[in-house]
Design a protein around this motif. Sequence first.
Motif, PDB file in Angstrom:
ATOM      1  N   THR A 191      -9.161   1.803  -3.000  1.00 44.18           N
ATOM      2  CA  THR A 191      -9.154   0.536  -3.740  1.00 44.18           C
ATOM      3  C   THR A 191      -8.456  -0.572  -2.959  1.00 44.18           C
ATOM      4  OG1 THR A 191      -9.162   1.719  -5.853  1.00 44.18           O
ATOM      5  CG2 THR A 191      -8.459  -0.583  -5.891  1.00 44.18           C
ATOM      6  N   LEU A 192      -7.412  -0.213  -2.216  1.00 40.24           N
ATOM      7  CA  LEU A 192      -6.629  -1.227  -1.506  1.00 40.24           C
ATOM      8  C   LEU A 192      -7.103  -1.466  -0.073  1.00 40.24           C
ATOM      9  CD1 LEU A 192      -3.012  -0.400  -2.733  1.00 40.24           C
ATOM     10  CD2 LEU A 192      -4.495  -2.271  -3.444  1.00 40.24           C
ATOM     11  N   PHE A 248      -4.553  -7.156  -2.633  1.00 43.65           N
ATOM     12  CA  PHE A 248      -3.714  -6.496  -3.622  1.00 43.65           C
ATOM     13  C   PHE A 248      -4.306  -6.607  -5.024  1.00 43.65           C
ATOM     14  CE2 PHE A 248      -0.117  -6.651  -6.674  1.00 43.65           C
ATOM     15  CZ  PHE A 248       0.252  -5.329  -6.563  1.00 43.65           C
ATOM     16  N   GLU A 249      -4.962  -7.719  -5.326  1.00 41.16           N
ATOM     17  CA  GLU A 249      -5.528  -7.890  -6.663  1.00 41.16           C
ATOM     18  C   GLU A 249      -6.664  -6.917  -6.945  1.00 41.16           C
ATOM     19  OE1 GLU A 249      -6.516 -11.983  -7.147  1.00 41.16           O
ATOM     20  OE2 GLU A 249      -4.444 -12.573  -7.574  1.00 41.16           O
ATOM     21  N   GLN A 250      -7.159  -6.242  -5.890  1.00 41.47           N
ATOM     22  CA  GLN A 250      -8.178  -5.212  -6.095  1.00 41.47           C
ATOM     23  C   GLN A 250      -7.628  -4.042  -6.900  1.00 41.47           C
ATOM     24  OE1 GLN A 250     -10.195  -6.250  -1.746  1.00 41.47           O
ATOM     25  NE2 GLN A 250      -9.380  -4.222  -2.101  1.00 41.47           N
ATOM     26  N   ILE A 251      -6.301  -3.921  -6.983  1.00 40.99           N
ATOM     27  CA  ILE A 251      -5.692  -2.825  -7.749  1.00 40.99           C
ATOM     28  C   ILE A 251      -6.064  -2.929  -9.220  1.00 40.99           C
ATOM     29  CG2 ILE A 251      -3.521  -3.969  -8.365  1.00 40.99           C
ATOM     30  CD1 ILE A 251      -3.752  -0.394  -7.038  1.00 40.99           C
ATOM     31  N   SER A 252      -6.464  -4.136  -9.662  1.00 41.56           N
ATOM     32  CA  SER A 252      -6.853  -4.315 -11.065  1.00 41.56           C
ATOM     33  C   SER A 252      -8.118  -3.531 -11.404  1.00 41.56           C
ATOM     34  CB  SER A 252      -7.070  -5.809 -11.359  1.00 41.56           C
ATOM     35  OG  SER A 252      -8.108  -6.331 -10.553  1.00 41.56           O
ATOM     36  N   GLU A 253      -8.884  -3.116 -10.383  1.00 41.08           N
ATOM     37  CA  GLU A 253     -10.076  -2.310 -10.626  1.00 41.08           C
ATOM     38  C   GLU A 253      -9.727  -0.936 -11.183  1.00 41.08           C
ATOM     39  OE1 GLU A 253     -12.186  -2.182  -6.948  1.00 41.08           O
ATOM     40  OE2 GLU A 253     -12.432  -4.348  -6.846  1.00 41.08           O
ATOM     41  N   LYS A 278       0.840  -1.206   0.000  1.00 38.16           N
ATOM     42  CA  LYS A 278       0.000   0.000   0.000  1.00 38.16           C
ATOM     43  C   LYS A 278       0.873   1.253   0.000  1.00 38.16           C
ATOM     44  CE  LYS A 278      -4.009  -1.984   2.389  1.00 38.16           C
ATOM     45  NZ  LYS A 278      -4.831  -1.951   3.623  1.00 38.16           N
ATOM     46  N   ASN A 279       1.895   1.260   0.835  1.00 40.44           N
ATOM     47  CA  ASN A 279       2.815   2.402   0.849  1.00 40.44           C
ATOM     48  C   ASN A 279       3.513   2.578  -0.496  1.00 40.44           C
ATOM     49  OD1 ASN A 279       2.190   2.975   3.466  1.00 40.44           O
ATOM     50  ND2 ASN A 279       4.015   2.042   4.355  1.00 40.44           N
ATOM     51  N   LEU A 280       3.871   1.439  -1.119  1.00 38.84           N
ATOM     52  CA  LEU A 280       4.546   1.500  -2.413  1.00 38.84           C
ATOM     53  C   LEU A 280       3.640   2.114  -3.474  1.00 38.84           C
ATOM     54  CD1 LEU A 280       6.870   0.790  -4.339  1.00 38.84           C
ATOM     55  CD2 LEU A 280       5.863  -1.496  -4.589  1.00 38.84           C
ATOM     56  N   MET A 281       2.359   1.702  -3.515  1.00 42.18           N
ATOM     57  CA  MET A 281       1.439   2.248  -4.509  1.00 42.18           C
ATOM     58  C   MET A 281       1.292   3.753  -4.342  1.00 42.18           C
ATOM     59  SD  MET A 281       0.616  -0.367  -6.326  1.00 42.18           S
ATOM     60  CE  MET A 281       2.183  -1.145  -5.936  1.00 42.18           C
TER      61      MET A 281
END
Length: 608
Positions: free
Chosen positions: A472-473, A343-348, A295-298
């Motif tokens: 999202t995350l 993490f796969e929620q980032i695909s949204e 999350k911090n990286l994103m």
Amino acid sequence: MNKNELYYYNNSLIRILEITDTSYFVIDCVKCNMPYFIKIEEFKDYNLCENNIFTALNILSNNNDDINEIKITDFSKENQNIAHKRFSMIFPILPYIMNKSNRSRLIHLMADSNNVSTQTIKQYLCKYLAYQDITILIAKPKIKEKILSVDEKNIRWALNKYFYTTKKNSLNTTYIYLLKEKYCNEDGQLKENYPTFNQFRYFYRKHKKLQNYYISRNGLKDYQKNKRPLLGDNIQEFAKNIGVGMLDATICDIYLVNDEGNIIGRPILTACIDAYSSLCMGYSLTWEGGIYSLKNLMQNIITNKVDLCKNFNIDITKDIWDCDKLPGIFVTDKGSEYISENFEQISELGVTIINLPSYRPELKGAVEKFFDLIQNSYKPYLKGKGIIEVDFRERGAHDYRLDAKLTMLDFEKIILECIIYYNTKRILKNFPYTKEMLERQIQPFANQIWNYSLNTMGCNLINVSSEQVRLTLLPRIKGKFTRYGLIVNKLRYKNISYTEKYLKGEDVIVSYNPQDLSTVWIIEDCDFVPFTLIENQYENMNLDDVEQLRKKKQELIASVEEQNIQGKINLAKSIENIANKNINIDVNLKAIRKNRKKEQNITHNQNL
């Protein structure tokens, strides 16, 4: 005698290709060698074959070879094209088939022009002349598997059972096992006839497959990691332009302290590296890994890097680190944090996630190389300040925790300086430059290649806000609409625009922040709709605090439960004592209103 007729004699079957005054030009259909001349007087013993060539060959071979007639339509379009292509190779030779010198010259010419051997051209030519059918050019003869002898079968059995195993027995040991199991009598005495060790070793070497050897003796994991052929194309494997981010994390080789000088441990560095340009798109330096560091990286990836560096008193210009968008593709390994639903929620947000197979580090070599370069950049200058040396696990080695001097803030400044050098001054010697890039004199630095590629076709970057990424995350849980509001984590939430859903009582997926339960969000048409907390006593509390508060409340209630029950018992006794007094009253139903008025007056007089 006519052209193309078949004639047979004993086990020979020939076809007449041409007729001259003194001889026939024929081809042996069984051997399929180059055609030759035979004198007419030598041909008198041959008899006309009335069957087609396929039936004739079956008869000559006593039906053992099962040669069947085939048609061009029996094959796929691709195989038909192959047949025509091969026929085109021999077509120019056919008019000169009887002229040996011209025929030989054309065979060499066609072999060179089609990049095949002369033997291949001869094979196609002889097959066509013998069968007079273009389809034979793609017919594949059956290859009969060689039948192993009893000794060979025994050797194969011993190798599979004793040699190709993780026990890693030697050939000598395996040979002894072979003799003990297969060539000894009931008394354990060696029989007279048995294969020698040289025979055993010859069979092993003849049939040895290195892939089978490595996998069976060392395991598939070791083969994938250390022995598998490295056939990847590095950058071009996944990235044709910028926008493919490779993710990974590593534990830094340094011990850090807090502001009071207490040892904390080794921080975790998580990074996203663009596979095409090698630019570090973002990083996260934390005390814990997993989804928290991701999350911090994103958030770091989409942060304006000029403002980020300014927070650490480092001044850069935008062209030094012009990255504030998410890559369109994330390439990860199969770590638990990367394959989690969270993490796969980032695909949204439009991001594609590619999970690499295990033990394939070369497929994300860009990020693996980044960690090596960053750590090698700061380690020579921080020796004696908590840096771990190669002997730190050895017995009697120095305790490098005692050398720790830097705080997390100090070390993050160093990491930032290293990343800026990595992005702007490290030479990319093996980068696949295009002609246009060379003409425009694009320097071989990651940020220069990145800046050039930002305006090219195929740049795969996604512009999102910090709030979008944060929401999202967030973790998600099932909530339920009721008359009392939206119930999430046993707490009540409200939004005045959802009256119908409160009445219908539907289930819904809800995003929530475990650190602050004041607001939750439902996802509707790709938007996050907020719901506020109804129970104000839980305002600004995290999930753990709420659970502890509930637990204390339940414990308090449980502690007075006995008093509650005793109170009910005492109440029942009191009511019964009052109700059971021996009062003999005759109930008169007449003049109820008059009697009620009389009692009211008495009550009023008493209250004066």
